[in-house]
Structures are given as C-alpha cells and as structure tokens.
Design a protein around this motif. Structure first.
Motif, PDB file in Angstrom:
ATOM      1  N   ARG A 107     -10.588  27.428  63.754  1.00  0.00           N
ATOM      2  CA  ARG A 107      -9.638  26.595  63.001  1.00  0.00           C
ATOM      3  C   ARG A 107     -10.312  25.978  61.774  1.00  0.00           C
ATOM      4  O   ARG A 107      -9.740  25.915  60.691  1.00  0.00           O
ATOM      5  N   SER A 138      -4.423  16.759  60.649  1.00  0.00           N
ATOM      6  CA  SER A 138      -3.503  17.074  61.742  1.00  0.00           C
ATOM      7  C   SER A 138      -2.868  15.841  62.375  1.00  0.00           C
ATOM      8  O   SER A 138      -1.957  15.978  63.189  1.00  0.00           O
ATOM      9  N   THR A 189      -3.976  26.901  60.505  1.00  0.00           N
ATOM     10  CA  THR A 189      -3.784  27.513  61.822  1.00  0.00           C
ATOM     11  C   THR A 189      -3.575  26.429  62.872  1.00  0.00           C
ATOM     12  O   THR A 189      -4.072  25.309  62.747  1.00  0.00           O
ATOM     13  N   GLU A 190      -2.854  26.799  63.905  1.00  0.00           N
ATOM     14  CA  GLU A 190      -2.547  25.868  64.987  1.00  0.00           C
ATOM     15  C   GLU A 190      -3.785  25.599  65.836  1.00  0.00           C
ATOM     16  O   GLU A 190      -4.666  26.448  65.970  1.00  0.00           O
ATOM     17  N   ARG A 238       2.070  19.226  60.846  1.00  0.00           N
ATOM     18  CA  ARG A 238       2.028  20.536  61.500  1.00  0.00           C
ATOM     19  C   ARG A 238       2.317  21.636  60.484  1.00  0.00           C
ATOM     20  O   ARG A 238       3.188  21.491  59.636  1.00  0.00           O
ATOM     21  N   SER A 287       3.675  24.402  61.199  1.00  0.00           N
ATOM     22  CA  SER A 287       4.903  25.077  61.612  1.00  0.00           C
ATOM     23  C   SER A 287       5.660  24.162  62.570  1.00  0.00           C
ATOM     24  O   SER A 287       5.049  23.413  63.335  1.00  0.00           O
ATOM     25  N   TRP A 312       4.654  24.303  66.269  1.00  0.00           N
ATOM     26  CA  TRP A 312       3.386  23.759  66.752  1.00  0.00           C
ATOM     27  C   TRP A 312       3.611  22.385  67.370  1.00  0.00           C
ATOM     28  O   TRP A 312       4.367  21.576  66.844  1.00  0.00           O
TER      29      TRP A 312
END
Length: 176
Positions: free
Chosen positions: A26, A113, A127-128, A168, A170, A173
């Motif tokens: 990540r 995040s 990326t998650e 997030r 997306s 997520w």
C-alpha cells in the motif's frame, strides 16, 4: 535515496521512514502515485497515531529538497548537531522544520486514510487497506519478535477506526 522517473527525466527522491517499520505494498503504491504526480513533496497519514498535520515518519521529497536555500540533508545534519539526537527528535524536527515547509508549499501530495476531513489538501490512498496493515506499521522486531503482541497492537489500533467516506478511494472500501 531513491531514483524514480517522471516522463523522460530522472529525479532523485529522498524518502524518510521510521527505522524498524515495515514497508507494505500500500505504501509502495502511494509512493508510485506521488512519483507519477510530479509533485515536489509527499506525506502519508494511515494510522490513528498519524493525526498531526505532518507525519515525520512517512514523507519524501524530490532531491535536494531545499529549505531556506539549504539541501534537506544539511538541514537534518545541522538540526541533529544543534539539538542532539534523543527520543522523538523526529517529531520535533517534523513540527519545527518540516511542518512549516509542507504547510506553505503547494507542490505536495498527501495520502490520508483517516484525517482527510481535518487536513483538506489530502487524497485517499490509491489502494485499499489489506486487513490490518497500514503504512508506517512497526515490524515484528519492533515488538521484540513477539508476534502475538504485534497482532494485538495492530488489531487494537484498527478495530474502531473505519475511514470517513471522503478518505476512501472507493465507496466499496471500509477503511481508506
């Protein structure tokens, strides 16, 4: 020091990380995103412990990264000589030297995040999160090799910390 490319020109980058912490995919993806952005500065906030505006353990810049006309390597060296290295020197350096530099520099990319609502100039990670991993997480050796303690600390940090929707990448997520 890391050499990356943007277009046809090579650029050297200074990437700062806490010793004894893992580098996870990540984080690699976030650094690649920064490199592709062409921005001068990069920082990351990916933990409940990363609530400060500048995280002194997860940042980078395109070399020589000058502060008031001096390359960052010289600025760090002078700071350590003047103040002597001690516990939390990194946080002190981050808040007294790097935070003002990051605050007034618009040529930056910050991945966040959890605290993107507090610091409006941040973007979600590209990326998650993979389970309970987070950028800047201590390695197993940080916990004296005690895997049970390491897992307990990592789980404890993330049990109650789902990300705000804006943080997030997306809507699918749960954590940024």
């Amino acid at each position: 020091m890391f050499t990356g490319t943007k277009g046809d020109s090579k650029r050297r980058r200074i990437i700062v990380r806490e010793a004894g912490h893992d580098v996870i995919q990540r984080e690699v993806d976030a650094v690649k995103h920064w490199i592709m952005s062409g921005k001068q500065l990069h920082s990351m906030r990916d933990s409940v412990l990363h609530s400060r505006p500048f995280n002194s353990r997860l940042w980078g810049c395109i070399a020589p990264c000058e502060i008031q006309g001096s390359p960052i390597v010289e600025v760090v060296k002078d700071f350590l000589e003047k103040h002597q290295a001690h516990v939390r020197t990194d946080e002190w350096f981050g808040s007294t030297v790097m935070l003002p530099y990051f605050t007034w520099n618009n040529d930056k990319l910050t991945h966040d995040s959890l605290f993107c609502m507090d610091w409006q100039d941040s973007l979600p990670f590209p990326t998650e999160r993979n389970g309970i991993e987070f950028a800047g997480q201590p390695s197993l050796s940080w916990y004296g090799g005690n895997e049970e303690l390491a897992m307990k600390m990592h789980r404890g940090e993330w049990l109650c910390s789902s990300s705000p929707y804006r943080c997030r990448g997306s809507s699918s997520w749960r954590r940024g």
